[in-house]
Design a protein around this motif. Structure first.
Motif, PDB file in Angstrom:
ATOM      1  N   LEU A 142      41.744  44.311 -33.241  1.00 17.40           N
ATOM      2  CA  LEU A 142      40.727  44.985 -34.048  1.00 17.40           C
ATOM      3  C   LEU A 142      40.496  44.225 -35.356  1.00 17.40           C
ATOM      4  CD1 LEU A 142      39.032  47.454 -33.492  1.00 17.40           C
ATOM      5  CD2 LEU A 142      40.606  48.768 -34.868  1.00 17.40           C
ATOM      6  N   GLN A 143      41.541  43.670 -35.940  1.00 17.21           N
ATOM      7  CA  GLN A 143      41.406  42.894 -37.174  1.00 17.21           C
ATOM      8  C   GLN A 143      40.500  41.676 -36.958  1.00 17.21           C
ATOM      9  OE1 GLN A 143      45.501  42.076 -38.036  1.00 17.21           O
ATOM     10  NE2 GLN A 143      45.765  43.924 -39.269  1.00 17.21           N
ATOM     11  N   ARG A 144      40.685  40.976 -35.847  1.00 17.56           N
ATOM     12  CA  ARG A 144      39.833  39.806 -35.551  1.00 17.56           C
ATOM     13  C   ARG A 144      38.368  40.224 -35.439  1.00 17.56           C
ATOM     14  NH1 ARG A 144      44.471  38.166 -32.944  1.00 17.56           N
ATOM     15  NH2 ARG A 144      44.006  39.240 -31.005  1.00 17.56           N
ATOM     16  N   PHE A 145      38.125  41.342 -34.765  1.00 20.47           N
ATOM     17  CA  PHE A 145      36.762  41.853 -34.615  1.00 20.47           C
ATOM     18  C   PHE A 145      36.168  42.182 -35.985  1.00 20.47           C
ATOM     19  CE2 PHE A 145      34.159  45.799 -33.515  1.00 20.47           C
ATOM     20  CZ  PHE A 145      33.047  45.096 -33.087  1.00 20.47           C
ATOM     21  N   LEU A 146      36.952  42.835 -36.825  1.00 20.19           N
ATOM     22  CA  LEU A 146      36.464  43.223 -38.150  1.00 20.19           C
ATOM     23  C   LEU A 146      36.194  42.023 -39.051  1.00 20.19           C
ATOM     24  CD1 LEU A 146      38.592  46.395 -38.799  1.00 20.19           C
ATOM     25  CD2 LEU A 146      36.099  46.245 -38.773  1.00 20.19           C
ATOM     26  N   GLY A 147      36.839  40.903 -38.764  1.00 16.77           N
ATOM     27  CA  GLY A 147      36.629  39.716 -39.575  1.00 16.77           C
ATOM     28  C   GLY A 147      35.215  39.151 -39.467  1.00 16.77           C
ATOM     29  N   THR A 148      34.507  39.468 -38.397  1.00 13.05           N
ATOM     30  CA  THR A 148      33.175  38.895 -38.183  1.00 13.05           C
ATOM     31  C   THR A 148      32.065  39.920 -37.986  1.00 13.05           C
ATOM     32  OG1 THR A 148      33.510  38.789 -35.789  1.00 13.05           O
ATOM     33  CG2 THR A 148      34.144  36.838 -37.076  1.00 13.05           C
TER      34      THR A 148
END
Length: 190
Positions: free
Chosen positions: A122-128
């Motif tokens: 989820l963190q990776r998704f939120l990064g972009t």
């Protein structure tokens, strides 16, 4: 004798009605039992169909799953702008415009049903999702049954819509995606 019969006359239809109702009670109960049994049977069929649909999703490739999600968006009246994820998509597998005009960016992740979605995904998704894809509504869709506590808390703090296996099944079976999205906030008056 005639006088006593005429005084009983108003009671005869009531007695017949009570007797008829007494005779009908088992029939009415049987009808209710049949109705309840039919309701249970239909619910079981619906669960089986949902399970079969989920099994079909589990068998899809990642690209097929993304196209499938794009198809659900289209079915629900969303304009699909992008439907090709894969390496280098920076977390945007499906990009669509909701009927109300909001930009919806969807990350599609297939997991084994028993594996929860971890926080780092989820963190990776939120990064972009907002910085690069300009999402009004970020959505994370998975075939997993659940999200970890960390991923749920992160999603709540960042207003990410989480669609787990159960919600995905309901979406697939006719619930529109817009039912899962947050309500549109009214524009502030100037």
């Amino acid at each position: 004798m005639t006088g006593s019969l005429s005084s009983l006359w108003p009671l005869i239809p009531a007695a017949v009605l009570v007797a008829a109702l007494g005779a009908l009670t088992p029939i009415l109960r049987a009808g209710r039992a049949e109705r309840d049994a039919e309701s249970r049977r239909l619910a079981d069929l619906e669960r089986a169909a949902r399970h079969q649909s989920l099994a079909a999703m589990d068998a899809m490739s990642g690209s097929d799953f993304e196209r499938f999600i794009a198809g659900l968006c289209h079915r629900d009246g969303f304009t699909v702008i992008q439907r090709n994820g894969g390496a280098g998509d920076l977390g945007a597998d499906v990009v669509a415009q909701a009927p109300d005009g909001r930009r919806v960016v969807i990350q599609c992740k297939r997991y084994k049903p028993g594996n929860p979605v971890p926080g780092p995904d989820l963190q990776r998704f939120l990064g972009t999702v907002r910085a690069i894809h300009n999402a009004d509504v970020p959505v994370f869709v998975t075939t997993a049954w659940r999200f970890t506590k960390q991923s749920r808390e992160l999603a709540a703090s960042q207003q990410v819509v989480l669609i787990d296996r159960d919600l995905l099944s309901r979406w697939n079976n006719g619930i529109s995606l817009d039912k899962y999205l947050p309500a549109v906030s009214p524009e502030p008056r100037r």
